[in-house]
Structure formats: C-alpha cells, structure tokens
Design an enzyme around this catalytic site. Structure first.
Site, PDB file in Angstrom:
ATOM      1  N   GLY A 150      -7.233   0.631   4.425  1.00 41.87           N
ATOM      2  CA  GLY A 150      -6.529  -0.615   4.106  1.00 41.87           C
ATOM      3  C   GLY A 150      -7.471  -1.812   4.194  1.00 41.87           C
ATOM      4  O   GLY A 150      -7.361  -2.767   3.411  1.00 41.87           O
ATOM      5  N   ASP A 151      -8.402  -1.769   5.136  1.00 39.09           N
ATOM      6  CA  ASP A 151      -9.360  -2.879   5.287  1.00 39.09           C
ATOM      7  C   ASP A 151     -10.282  -2.950   4.065  1.00 39.09           C
ATOM      8  O   ASP A 151     -10.635  -4.031   3.597  1.00 39.09           O
ATOM      9  CB  ASP A 151     -10.180  -2.691   6.564  1.00 39.09           C
ATOM     10  CG  ASP A 151      -9.282  -2.487   7.773  1.00 39.09           C
ATOM     11  OD1 ASP A 151      -8.148  -2.998   7.764  1.00 39.09           O
ATOM     12  OD2 ASP A 151      -9.706  -1.794   8.718  1.00 39.09           O
ATOM     13  N   SER A 204       0.854  -1.187   0.000  1.00 41.97           N
ATOM     14  CA  SER A 204       0.000   0.000   0.000  1.00 41.97           C
ATOM     15  C   SER A 204       0.897   1.247   0.000  1.00 41.97           C
ATOM     16  O   SER A 204       1.820   1.365   0.803  1.00 41.97           O
ATOM     17  CB  SER A 204      -0.888  -0.054   1.235  1.00 41.97           C
ATOM     18  OG  SER A 204      -1.296   1.239   1.558  1.00 41.97           O
ATOM     19  N   GLY A 260      -0.376   4.336   0.362  1.00 42.31           N
ATOM     20  CA  GLY A 260      -1.220   5.407   0.910  1.00 42.31           C
ATOM     21  C   GLY A 260      -2.078   6.033  -0.186  1.00 42.31           C
ATOM     22  O   GLY A 260      -2.654   5.309  -1.016  1.00 42.31           O
ATOM     23  N   GLY A 272      -2.052   4.846  -4.027  1.00 46.02           N
ATOM     24  CA  GLY A 272      -2.520   3.559  -4.553  1.00 46.02           C
ATOM     25  C   GLY A 272      -1.688   2.397  -4.057  1.00 46.02           C
ATOM     26  O   GLY A 272      -1.264   2.387  -2.904  1.00 46.02           O
TER      27      GLY A 272
HETATM   28  O1  LIG Z   1      -4.670  -2.610  16.638  1.00 50.79           O
HETATM   29  P1  LIG Z   1      -4.909  -3.202  15.271  1.00 50.79           P
HETATM   30  O2  LIG Z   1      -5.570  -4.542  15.356  1.00 50.79           O
HETATM   31  O3  LIG Z   1      -3.691  -3.223  14.414  1.00 50.79           O
HETATM   32  O4  LIG Z   1      -5.869  -2.207  14.503  1.00 50.79           O
HETATM   33  C1  LIG Z   1      -7.141  -1.943  14.996  1.00 50.79           C
HETATM   34  C2  LIG Z   1      -7.770  -0.807  14.245  1.00 50.79           C
HETATM   35  O5  LIG Z   1      -7.134   0.418  14.543  1.00 50.79           O
HETATM   36  O6  LIG Z   1      -7.687  -0.995  12.859  1.00 50.79           O
HETATM   37  C3  LIG Z   1      -8.908  -0.636  12.243  1.00 50.79           C
HETATM   38  C4  LIG Z   1      -8.621   0.260  11.087  1.00 50.79           C
HETATM   39  O7  LIG Z   1      -7.827  -0.416  10.147  1.00 50.79           O
HETATM   40  C5  LIG Z   1      -9.792  -0.093  13.319  1.00 50.79           C
HETATM   41  O8  LIG Z   1     -11.123  -0.468  13.110  1.00 50.79           O
HETATM   42  C6  LIG Z   1      -9.256  -0.823  14.508  1.00 50.79           C
HETATM   43  O9  LIG Z   1      -9.654  -0.471  15.714  1.00 50.79           O
END
Ligand SMILES: O=P(O)(O)OC[C@@]1(O)O[C@H](CO)[C@@H](O)[C@@H]1O
Length: 308
Positions: free
Chosen positions: A247-248, A216, A218, A221
């Site tokens: 990213g999700d 990624s 940012g 792209g």
């Molecule tokens: O602490 P982790 O597990 O790395 O990330 C958790 C988190 O920050 O990532 C998401 C955004 O990508 C949020 O919904 C979530 O709370």
C-alpha cells in the site's frame, strides 16, 4: 520535493521461520531490520523512483538511533523530530512453509504536548516547500485523534496537495478536513462507512470530504473515485508474496505521478505496478524494479461502470 509524515515511525524487524506454530519454539533463519512506518516506506520508494523526498514525524531513544542510522545512507532526507521516549519496533514473521506473514506492531512512544508543538513548527516549514504531502500510518500514544485533520488543514491552507493513509477515527476526522486523496483498503472503508461494497463505501468517503478515494482491492488492484471519473486498475494477474508495504508503494506511485503532472489513469497504473512489484520483492517494503518495469505497461486501467 514530496514530504511524507510518519508520526509513528518504526524499526521494522522481519523474522523468517520454516513454519510458524502457535505455542511453539522457533529458530529464526533470517533477521532483517529496516527503517519503517508507512511514510518512511513511501519516501524510500519515491527516492528509488528519482524523486526528492523528505521524511518527518517522531523518532527517539536507542531504537530511534538505529532507525536513523539505517535511514542515513538512503535517498530520503531526514527531518524527523526527536522525542524523549523510544521509537517502536514492528515484527513481521514470515512463514516459509506457507509464504504468509504475521505482523505484530508495538504502540509507539508517548509524545508530549511540547513535542507535538515542536513537530507542528517543523511541519509548517516543510509544507511551505513541498509539491505534495503524504500523511501515513497510526498515531503514537499522546497524539490527539484529530491530529491528521489538523495536518490536512495546514497543507490545504498552503495549497499543497495532501494524501491521507490511515484508519479508524483519525481517518474519519481527517477526511472531514477535505484531503485531496485517501487510499483506504476494503477493511478501512468498511470500518469508516459500514459498507462492504467498495464502490458504495468510496462514494460515501467522498461525500464525507475526500476529493478522491483510491480503494485498494488487494491483489485485484484499485477502484478510483476521482473528480475526473471512476476507474478500475488491475495488474495482469494477481501475484503471491509478502504484501507488507504494498500500500505504501501505491501511495508513492500516486504521489510521484501527481508531482509529474500525469493524469489519473497513469497515476493509477503506476500505483498498481509498484504495489504488485512490492509483493514480489523478497524484503518487505521494497519493490522489484525489473518486475515494476515489466508490469507498468501491462496494468489495465478502465473506466468503471457498475453492473446494475
Ligand atoms: O502501525 P501502522 O503505523 O499502521 O503501520 C506500521 C507498519 O506496519 O506499516 C508498514 C507497512 O505498511 C510497516 O513498515 C510498518 O511497520
């Protein structure tokens, strides 16, 4: 069915303030609470795209009850495993004056060996009925650093494509278990390989075991190194907004297109359009559906040849 794993689920709390001042006292203008943790965000986007998604991982205590209550009316199916300790909260503070967001993530509940064993049983059953698996986010206390490597091996033994999205030592060990896909950002790649050059670092990650690496970049792209070729995919223009969950959404784009049998360039276009539309959405972790439809045909995906 696409299975997403969030070992460290979170109740994502977002505060909006006029201006965030260190050492200052603030009146919070707006508070939102969402069921979060990376894999839950992925599953919510998959649901919005019309895919059948199942979420598993750990949930517990009063905060876990609130999370489950918020998840219940949403499309992803809840196959979370209950633990004794309380699910964590994460706090995102959005500063209206700059548009920037500050993130504070709690460590999460202590998970016992018996709770991990119960999870493994559930995971193995769910993997058997999945078209793809996403393993997402940090590990809660008590879970061993090789946990993702173990989950990658189980998915591979069941011949189910598996994507890993984590960081640090769990990523390093997970990659050695040969996942089909990893999606690190530049910082995670640099931590893993010691190189700040995304092409070099992604190549290194492939040599360590990942079949494909989607790096990624940012707002610029992604750079994709895959068994079928190397591509650079970019939105028509970088956008400003809240990048939490972008990213999700990219993971949801990659997995949904994979499950639909689409080739790499279409998977990458979907990932970039969805992550850009997530930055544009007012609530963290959700995407702007109209912006997504408008962006998708305008994402450029080009074979990448580095300049010598
Ligand atoms: O602490 P982790 O597990 O790395 O990330 C958790 C988190 O920050 O990532 C998401 C955004 O990508 C949020 O919904 C979530 O709370």
């Amino acid at each position: 069915m696409i299975l997403t794993v969030t070992l460290n689920t979170a109740l994502d709390v977002t505060y909006t303030v006029d201006a965030l001042v260190p050492h200052g006292s603030h009146r919070v203008g707006e508070v939102t609470e969402r069921p979060g943790g990376k894999g839950l965000n992925v599953a919510r986007v998959l649901g919005a795209l019309g895919h059948d998604a199942v979420v598993t991982g750990f949930v517990g205590g009063a905060t876990g009850g609130v999370l489950r209550g918020l998840l219940a009316p949403l499309p992803p199916r809840d196959a979370l495993v209950t633990v004794a300790e309380n699910t964590r909260r994460t706090l995102a503070i959005t500063d209206r004056s700059t548009g920037d967001t500050t993130q504070l993530n709690e460590p999460g509940p202590q998970v016992s060996p018996a709770e991990w064993a119960a999870f493994l049983g559930t995971y193995e059953e769910l993997v058997a009925g999945a078209d793809a698996v996403a393993l997402c986010g940090s590990l809660p206390p008590g879970i061993h650093v090789g946990a993702y490597a173990e989950l990658v091996r189980i998915a591979r033994a069941a011949a189910v494509p598996v994507l890993l999205d984590t960081s640090g030592e769990p990523l390093r060990r997970g990659i050695a278990a040969r996942p089909d896909l990893v999606k690190p950002n530049a910082e995670e790649l640099a931590q893993l390989t010691g190189s700040r050059d995304p092409l070099r670092a992604a190549g290194d990650a492939r040599r360590r075991g990942a079949h494909a690496v989607i790096a990624s970049l940012g707002p610029e792209g992604v750079l994709a190194l895959t068994p079928d070729g190397v591509w650079r995919a970019a939105p028509p223009a970088p956008v400003r907004g809240n990048p939490t969950g972008a990213g999700d959404s990219a993971v949801a784009g990659l997995l949904s297109a994979l499950a639909e049998g689409l080739p790499w360039p279409e998977r990458l276009a979907r990932a970039v359009a969805l992550s850009t539309a997530t930055v544009l959405a007012p609530t963290a972790g959700e995407f702007d559906a109209a912006a997504y439809a408008e962006l998708l045909p305008r994402v450029t995906v080009e074979p990448y040849t580095p300049t010598p």
